[in-house]
Design an enzyme around this catalytic site. Structure first.
Site, PDB file in Angstrom:
ATOM      1  CB  SER A 149      -0.890   0.009   1.246  1.00 59.57           C
ATOM      2  OG  SER A 149      -1.519   1.267   1.375  1.00 59.57           O
ATOM      3  CE1 TYR A 162      -3.604  -2.084   5.027  1.00 62.99           C
ATOM      4  CE2 TYR A 162      -2.982   0.127   4.357  1.00 62.99           C
ATOM      5  CZ  TYR A 162      -3.509  -1.109   4.050  1.00 62.99           C
ATOM      6  OH  TYR A 162      -3.925  -1.370   2.772  1.00 62.99           O
ATOM      7  CE  LYS A 166      -1.519  -3.974   2.831  1.00 64.87           C
ATOM      8  NZ  LYS A 166      -1.791  -5.344   2.354  1.00 64.87           N
TER       9      LYS A 166
HETATM   10  N1  LIG Z   1      -8.694  -0.691  -1.603  1.00 65.12           N
HETATM   11  C1  LIG Z   1      -7.561  -0.001  -1.713  1.00 65.12           C
HETATM   12  O1  LIG Z   1      -7.519   1.101  -2.259  1.00 65.12           O
HETATM   13  C2  LIG Z   1      -6.300  -0.584  -1.156  1.00 65.12           C
HETATM   14  C3  LIG Z   1      -5.187   0.255  -1.085  1.00 65.12           C
HETATM   15  C4  LIG Z   1      -3.986  -0.268  -0.663  1.00 65.12           C
HETATM   16  C5  LIG Z   1      -3.902  -1.603  -0.323  1.00 65.12           C
HETATM   17  N2  LIG Z   1      -5.003  -2.394  -0.364  1.00 65.12           N
HETATM   18  C6  LIG Z   1      -4.853  -3.802   0.008  1.00 65.12           C
HETATM   19  O2  LIG Z   1      -5.536  -4.632  -0.922  1.00 65.12           O
HETATM   20  C7  LIG Z   1      -6.022  -5.802  -0.247  1.00 65.12           C
HETATM   21  C8  LIG Z   1      -7.509  -5.992  -0.505  1.00 65.12           C
HETATM   22  O3  LIG Z   1      -8.209  -4.929   0.082  1.00 65.12           O
HETATM   23  P1  LIG Z   1      -9.726  -4.538  -0.278  1.00 65.12           P
HETATM   24  O4  LIG Z   1      -9.732  -3.070  -0.449  1.00 65.12           O
HETATM   25  O5  LIG Z   1     -10.242  -5.394  -1.355  1.00 65.12           O
HETATM   26  O6  LIG Z   1     -10.440  -4.853   1.138  1.00 65.12           O
HETATM   27  P2  LIG Z   1     -11.703  -5.779   1.529  1.00 65.12           P
HETATM   28  O7  LIG Z   1     -11.965  -5.515   2.977  1.00 65.12           O
HETATM   29  O8  LIG Z   1     -12.803  -5.584   0.559  1.00 65.12           O
HETATM   30  O9  LIG Z   1     -11.135  -7.252   1.339  1.00 65.12           O
HETATM   31  C9  LIG Z   1     -10.299  -7.880   2.263  1.00 65.12           C
HETATM   32  C10 LIG Z   1     -10.797  -9.294   2.447  1.00 65.12           C
HETATM   33  O10 LIG Z   1      -9.889  -9.988   3.322  1.00 65.12           O
HETATM   34  C11 LIG Z   1     -10.641 -10.858   4.125  1.00 65.12           C
HETATM   35  N3  LIG Z   1      -9.882 -11.184   5.340  1.00 65.12           N
HETATM   36  C12 LIG Z   1      -9.610 -10.385   6.391  1.00 65.12           C
HETATM   37  N4  LIG Z   1      -8.909 -11.040   7.327  1.00 65.12           N
HETATM   38  C13 LIG Z   1      -8.708 -12.298   6.849  1.00 65.12           C
HETATM   39  C14 LIG Z   1      -8.021 -13.435   7.345  1.00 65.12           C
HETATM   40  N5  LIG Z   1      -7.412 -13.411   8.540  1.00 65.12           N
HETATM   41  N6  LIG Z   1      -7.997 -14.552   6.584  1.00 65.12           N
HETATM   42  C15 LIG Z   1      -8.610 -14.589   5.363  1.00 65.12           C
HETATM   43  N7  LIG Z   1      -9.285 -13.539   4.855  1.00 65.12           N
HETATM   44  C16 LIG Z   1      -9.324 -12.402   5.584  1.00 65.12           C
HETATM   45  C17 LIG Z   1     -11.924 -10.111   4.424  1.00 65.12           C
HETATM   46  O11 LIG Z   1     -12.972 -10.982   4.815  1.00 65.12           O
HETATM   47  C18 LIG Z   1     -12.172  -9.377   3.103  1.00 65.12           C
HETATM   48  O12 LIG Z   1     -13.072 -10.088   2.257  1.00 65.12           O
HETATM   49  C19 LIG Z   1      -5.657  -5.624   1.219  1.00 65.12           C
HETATM   50  O13 LIG Z   1      -4.430  -6.282   1.492  1.00 65.12           O
HETATM   51  C20 LIG Z   1      -5.469  -4.130   1.346  1.00 65.12           C
HETATM   52  O14 LIG Z   1      -4.618  -3.785   2.421  1.00 65.12           O
HETATM   53  C21 LIG Z   1      -6.213  -1.908  -0.767  1.00 65.12           C
END
Ligand SMILES: NC(=O)c1ccc[n+]([C@@H]2O[C@H](COP(=O)([O-])OP(=O)(O)OC[C@H]3O[C@@H](n4cnc5c(N)ncnc54)[C@H](O)[C@@H]3O)[C@@H](O)[C@H]2O)c1
Length: 301
Positions: A149, A162, A166
Site C-alpha cells: 500500500s 498498517y 505493508k
Molecule cells: N482498496 C484499496 O484502495 C487498497 C489500497 C492499498 C492496499 N489495499 C490492500 O488490498 C487488499 C484488498 O483490500 P480490499 O480493499 O479489497 O479490502 P476488503 O476488505 O474488501 O477485502 C479484504 C478481504 O480480506 C478478508 N480477510 C480479512 N482477514 C482475513 C483473514 N485473517 N484470513 C482470510 N481472509 C481475511 C476479508 O474478509 C475481506 O473479504 C488488502 O491487502 C489491502 O490492504 C487496498
C-alpha cells in the site's frame, strides 16, 4: 494467460481479491477463493463471501473452490494451501491479499490494534507464502503477488500498524525473490488504489476528506486484476522483486530505497560536524513528510 495454473487468492470474498479470483478464472486458472468472511476490522467470520465468489466463477464456466480459513495463523494458513493440493493437485501462484484495518493515531494505538493488523497482513502473508514455498521449490516454479500500500510506501495518517505491515511485505517479497530465484520462483508487490469497503472506512468529516473519497470511488477493484493475472503468468517470467502501483488506468513502477546522496570526511565525523557539514549537504535530497495523496496528487486517469 494462466490456463491450468492453480492460484490461491486470500481475502477473495470481496473487494480487490474477488476481482482477482474472477479474472484469474476467466483466464483459465483454477482458483482457491480464500476468505474468512470477516469485517473490515477483522471481527466475526462467515463462509458466505468465499462461497458466493466460487458460485460466480462456476456460473461463468470456471473452476474454483472455497476456503474459509484465516491467513493469520500458521496451521490455518497451511490448510489454505492444502486446499489447492487436495482439490487441484498442485499450486502455482499465491496472492496475499487478505487484509483488515484498525486505524488510530499512533499516540492512541493499542497493542491489540497493532497486533491484529500485523497478524493478518504480515504474519498472514508469511504463513501462506511459507506453506507454498516447499511446493514451489520442488516443482521449480511459482509466483507470489503481495498487496502492499502507498500507506507504507509513502505515508498516511493514523495507519502506523498498517503502514508498518505493508512496507514489511516489500521486504518479505524481495527476500523471497532473492532466496527462491534459483527455483524459478518470482515475487512481486502491487500497491492498489480501488474503491472497496476497506476504503469506506476513510473518514469523510471534512470537505477535503469527502473530495478525496469521491476521487477514490472512480477507481474500481477490477482495474487492479489484469496486472495480478499477468504477474502470475509465464509471460512475467523475467519480472521479480518489483513494486507496482495501479490506479484506474494507470500502472506505476515504484522506486525502492537506494542512496540518494552521500558525504564523507577522511577523519570521520563528530556530531557537530554532522550538524554543520553533513546535514546541510544532504538536506537538498531530503524526502518530504508527505502522504500518499501528496504524491498521487492528480486525478486518476
Ligand atoms: N482498496 C484499496 O484502495 C487498497 C489500497 C492499498 C492496499 N489495499 C490492500 O488490498 C487488499 C484488498 O483490500 P480490499 O480493499 O479489497 O479490502 P476488503 O476488505 O474488501 O477485502 C479484504 C478481504 O480480506 C478478508 N480477510 C480479512 N482477514 C482475513 C483473514 N485473517 N484470513 C482470510 N481472509 C481475511 C476479508 O474478509 C475481506 O473479504 C488488502 O491487502 C489491502 O490492504 C487496498
Amino acid at each position: 494467460m494462466v490456463e491450468g495454473k492453480v492460484v490461491v487468492v486470500t481475502g477473495a470474498g470481496g473487494g480487490i481479491g474477488r476481482d482477482f479470483a474472477l479474472a484469474l478464472a476467466a483466464e483459465g486458472a483454477k482458483v482457491v477463493v480464500n476468505d474468512l468472511g470477516t469485517s473490515t476490522h477483522g471481527e466475526g467470520a462467515s463462509a458466505g463471501p468465499a462461497q458466493q465468489v466460487v458460485q460466480e466463477i462456476k456460473a461463468a464456466g470456471g473452476e474454483a473452490v472455497a476456503s474459509t480459513d484465516s491467513v493469520a495463523e500458521a496451521a490455518s494458513a497451511a490448510r489454505i494451501v492444502q486446499c489447492a493440493l487436495d482439490h487441484f493437485g498442485r499450486v502455482d501462484g499465491i496472492v496475499n491479499n487478505a487484509g483488515i484495518l484498525r486505524d488510530r493515531f499512533f499516540h492512541k494505538m493499542s497493542v491489540d490494534e497493532w497486533d491484529a493488523v500485523i497478524k493478518v497482513h504480515l504474519y498472514g502473508s508469511y504463513h501462506v507464502s511459507r506453506a507454498a514455498a516447499n511446493h514451489f521449490k520442488e516443482q521449480e516454479s511459482g509466483a507470489y503477488v503481495h498487496m502492499t500500500s502507498t500507506s507504507g510506501l509513502v505515508g498516511n495518517f493514523g495507519q502506523a500498524n498498517y503502514a508498518a505491515a505493508k512496507l514489511a511485505l516489500v521486504g518479505l517479497s524481495k527476500s523471497i525473490a532473492l532466496d527462491m530465484q534459483k527455483f524459478n520462483v518470482r515475487s512481486n508487490c502491487i500497491a492498489p488504489f480501488a474503491w472497496s469497503r476497506m476504503i469506506g472506512s476513510i473518514p469523510t468529516d471534512t470537505p477535503e476528506q469527502q473530495a478525496r473519497v469521491d476521487k477514490i470511488k472512480q477507481m474500481t477493484p477490477a482495474k487492479i486484476a489484469p496486472l495480478a493475472v499477468y504477474l502470475l503468468s509465464d509471460a512475467a517470467r523475467a519480472v521479480t522483486a518489483q513494486v507496482f502501483a495501479v490506479r484506474n488506468n494507470e500502472i506505476f513502477l515504484m522506486s525502492q530505497p537506494r542512496p540518494l546522496r552521500s558525504v564523507q570526511r577522511s577523519d570521520g565525523w563528530t556530531p557537530q560536524q554532522i550538524a554543520e557539514h553533513a546535514m546541510p549537504a544532504l538536506r537538498a535530497s531530503f524526502v518530504p513528510l508527505d502522504r500518499s495523496a501528496d504524491v498521487f496528487s492528480w486525478d486518476p486517469v
